[in-house]
Design an enzyme around this catalytic site. Structure first.
Site, PDB file in Angstrom:
ATOM      1  N   HIS A 159       0.860  -1.196   0.000  1.00  0.00           N
ATOM      2  CA  HIS A 159       0.000   0.000   0.000  1.00  0.00           C
ATOM      3  C   HIS A 159       0.888   1.236   0.000  1.00  0.00           C
ATOM      4  CE1 HIS A 159      -3.242   2.676   1.714  1.00  0.00           C
ATOM      5  NE2 HIS A 159      -3.954   1.932   0.891  1.00  0.00           N
ATOM      6  N   THR A 214     -13.357   6.681   3.724  1.00  0.00           N
ATOM      7  CA  THR A 214     -12.240   6.886   4.651  1.00  0.00           C
ATOM      8  C   THR A 214     -12.670   7.297   6.052  1.00  0.00           C
ATOM      9  OG1 THR A 214     -10.892   7.416   2.753  1.00  0.00           O
ATOM     10  CG2 THR A 214     -10.043   8.147   4.881  1.00  0.00           C
ATOM     11  N   HIS A 220     -14.864   2.304   6.504  1.00  0.00           N
ATOM     12  CA  HIS A 220     -14.525   2.559   7.910  1.00  0.00           C
ATOM     13  C   HIS A 220     -15.785   2.507   8.752  1.00  0.00           C
ATOM     14  CE1 HIS A 220     -10.210   3.348   8.381  1.00  0.00           C
ATOM     15  NE2 HIS A 220     -10.261   3.392   7.056  1.00  0.00           N
ATOM     16  N   HIS A 236     -35.966 -16.778  26.815  1.00  0.00           N
ATOM     17  CA  HIS A 236     -35.107 -17.124  25.672  1.00  0.00           C
ATOM     18  C   HIS A 236     -34.628 -18.567  25.768  1.00  0.00           C
ATOM     19  CE1 HIS A 236     -33.951 -12.900  24.174  1.00  0.00           C
ATOM     20  NE2 HIS A 236     -34.964 -12.770  24.990  1.00  0.00           N
TER      21      HIS A 236
HETATM   22  C1  HCA Z   1      -5.068   5.266   4.815  1.00  0.00           C
HETATM   23  C2  HCA Z   1      -6.057   5.366   3.704  1.00  0.00           C
HETATM   24  C3  HCA Z   1      -7.079   4.276   3.500  1.00  0.00           C
HETATM   25  C4  HCA Z   1      -6.885   3.689   2.114  1.00  0.00           C
HETATM   26  C5  HCA Z   1      -7.899   2.704   1.674  1.00  0.00           C
HETATM   27  C6  HCA Z   1      -7.570   1.953   0.406  1.00  0.00           C
HETATM   28  C7  HCA Z   1      -8.480   4.928   3.615  1.00  0.00           C
HETATM   29  O1  HCA Z   1      -5.385   4.823   5.941  1.00  0.00           O
HETATM   30  O2  HCA Z   1      -3.940   5.657   4.638  1.00  0.00           O
HETATM   31  O3  HCA Z   1      -6.459   2.035  -0.090  1.00  0.00           O
HETATM   32  O4  HCA Z   1      -8.460   1.257  -0.091  1.00  0.00           O
HETATM   33  O5  HCA Z   1      -9.195   4.607   4.559  1.00  0.00           O
HETATM   34  O6  HCA Z   1      -8.782   5.766   2.804  1.00  0.00           O
HETATM   35  O7  HCA Z   1      -6.978   3.269   4.461  1.00  0.00           O
HETATM   36 CU    CU Z   2      -8.620   2.974   5.752  1.00  0.00          CU
END
Ligand code: HCA
Ligand code: CU
Length: 474
Positions: free
Chosen positions: A74, A168, A197, A290
């Site tokens: 990544h 994100t 998230h 239950h």
């Molecule tokens: C980060 C960004 C990321 C990238 C997600 C992805 C996000 O934490 O640096 O590459 O699919 O949440 O945007 O995790």
């Molecule tokens: Cu992320």
């Protein structure tokens, strides 16, 4: 959609290591990667190799493992990040850059055009070096849709075959996710990943909606680790897709609990008992209404059979329990009672539970023996000796925790030790009930995160008095 397949991309080793307090050792990462591969994860995001030498070493070693899963690094759209990834010999790079207004202006201080240029340059460079490319417009869900579609199209033209729809900060609703994924699918010729998230607890729901709109990969972490409230959890997503949408992810669901405990141990982040799927209480039934229904037909209070996960249901006996639950428990213990005795035992257990937080099996035996006026358990040894291996919270001084433990009734000695555990306590108890009480007190001690208890069956002693460390075995 029914019966179709979705790939799980697990990011425990990348997003998961971004959890505050989490830092996996290289060997732990390799073990987790092997387990993820075994369990059926299709893509493993192994790390961001430019973070540290250790992260790079782990990514490199995982890439060498020859796993079935695709290994991903990544990275930023930066030439040196791609060079490090080439050196690690990964299968794919995931190139991310913020595309929303706040990311462009406050974080990157770049124009839309400058961002585009950077993306294209990086993707072409990675493709020229034989790498597969996923492009992530970070904060995609807060990016102006036209601009989002535009950068995604350009990224695909430059050679990206996957686009990650990154929520994100976890602000989508399932309906919004469905609409956005549908729109991207209609305009962009690439496979779509979902990176949801969990800031508002909607990560799993948003993943399901995105899949229904045609996304073919879902990002997860074991136990939902990640920045802030984490991302969608591997167990929730794989089970919900199977149970609710009949979509196969190839994940061996009966192996999820084991993987979850390994990651609990290596991350130091322990699950709340009410965690879905892998939490201790996920298949426990407590209220009388239950339990009596579940004993007749489990489907009355279960979303799905726990055997799907290789787990079993638990009937909890305490003040909420009715006679059916107590009878089931006694049957399990091989103890026969008549209706009158059962009613009395149930009442007595309820009285005890008003005074005690948790009713243990030993309490049930004690109550039953009192009501029946005879022993139902086997002969107990005169004194039970136990060794309790304890893992402690790394943020609290071990000596402080030991000071608390040593004052618990039944604890005769405690040692700070090296190795997997941090402390060993030597306990002596007159019976199983006292042993349980002592263990409960240790578990409830602030700073104690996990315990494993070993019961001493036989003891051997030298003729002369045992001294020092040897004392632990006496
Ligand atoms: C980060 C960004 C990321 C990238 C997600 C992805 C996000 O934490 O640096 O590459 O699919 O949440 O945007 O995790
Ligand atoms: Cu992320």
């Amino acid at each position: 959609m029914q019966g179709s397949k979705v790939i799980i991309l697990d990011s425990t080793l990348r997003e998961g290591e971004q959890t505050p307090g989490v830092s996996f050792k290289v060997e732990e990462k390799i073990e987790i990667a092997r387990k993820l591969d075994e369990i059926g994860v299709g893509m493993i995001e192994a790390g961001s190799p430019i973070v540290s030498d250790g992260v790079k070493e782990a990514v490199k070693k995982i890439a060498k493992e020859n796993l079935n899963a695709e290994i991903i690094s990544h990275i930023r759209p930066v030439k040196s990040d791609i060079d490090v990834s080439i050196d690690c010999d990964v299968d794919r790079v995931a190139i991310f850059i913020g595309t929303s207004k706040s990311h462009r202006e406050a974080k990157l201080k770049m124009t839309k055009e400058q961002i585009q240029e950077k993306i294209l340059e990086a993707i072409s460079y990675a493709r020229d070096h034989g790498l597969k490319v996923r492009f992530t417009p970070e904060d995609a869900t807060r990016t102006e849709t036209d601009y989002l579609l535009h950068v995604c199209k350009e990224a695909v033209e430059a050679g990206a075959d996957r686009i990650s729809v990154a929520d994100t900060v976890g602000i989508m609703t399932p309906n919004q996710m469905y609409d956005l994924v549908s729109k991207i699918r209609a305009n962009v010729n690439a496979e779509l990943d979902l990176h949801c998230h969990n800031d508002l607890g909607l990560a799993t729901a948003n993943c399901l909606a995105g899949v229904q709109a045609g996304a073919t990969a879902v990002h997860t972490t074991v136990n939902g680790l990640g920045e802030r409230a984490g991302i969608a959890s591997l167990s929730e997503v794989s089970v919900a897709l199977k149970v609710l949408l009949n979509i196969d992810t190839g994940i061996k669901l009966d192996k999820l609990s084991e993987l979850s405990s390994i990651v609990e141990r290596y991350s130091g982040i322990y699950l709340c008992p009410t965690t879905p799927i892998v939490g201790t209480n996920a298949f426990s039934h407590k209220a009388g209404i239950h339990t009596s229904a579940v004993l007749v037909n489990p489907a009355t209070y279960e979303a799905f059979d726990p055997s799907l996960l290789g787990r079993t249901r638990k009937i909890i006996v305490d003040k909420y329990a009715g006679r059916h639950a107590v009878k089931a428990k006694l049957d399990e213990m091989g103890i026969n009672v008549n209706d009158d005795q059962l009613a009395k035992i149930t009442t007595e257990i309820k009285n005890l539970a008003d005074k005690k937080r948790r009713i243990e099996d030993s309490d049930i035996v004690t109550v039953t023996e009192k009501i029946l006026g005879q022993k139902v358990s086997g002969e107990s040894p005169e004194m039970i000796t136990g060794l309790v291996s304890i893992m402690t919270d790394p943020h609290i001084y071990t000596t402080n925790i030991i000071r608390r433990i040593i004052n618990i009734n039944g604890v005769s000695e405690a040692y700070e030790i090296s190795g997997e555990y941090d402390v060993v306590a030597h306990i002596q108890a007159k019976d199983v009930a006292a042993l349980n009480e002592c263990l409960e007190a240790i578990r409830n001690t602030k700073g104690v995160e996990a315990t494993t208890t070993t019961i001493v069956l036989k003891k051997f002693q030298r003729k002369e008095e045992a001294k020092g460390l040897r004392k632990i075995f006496s």
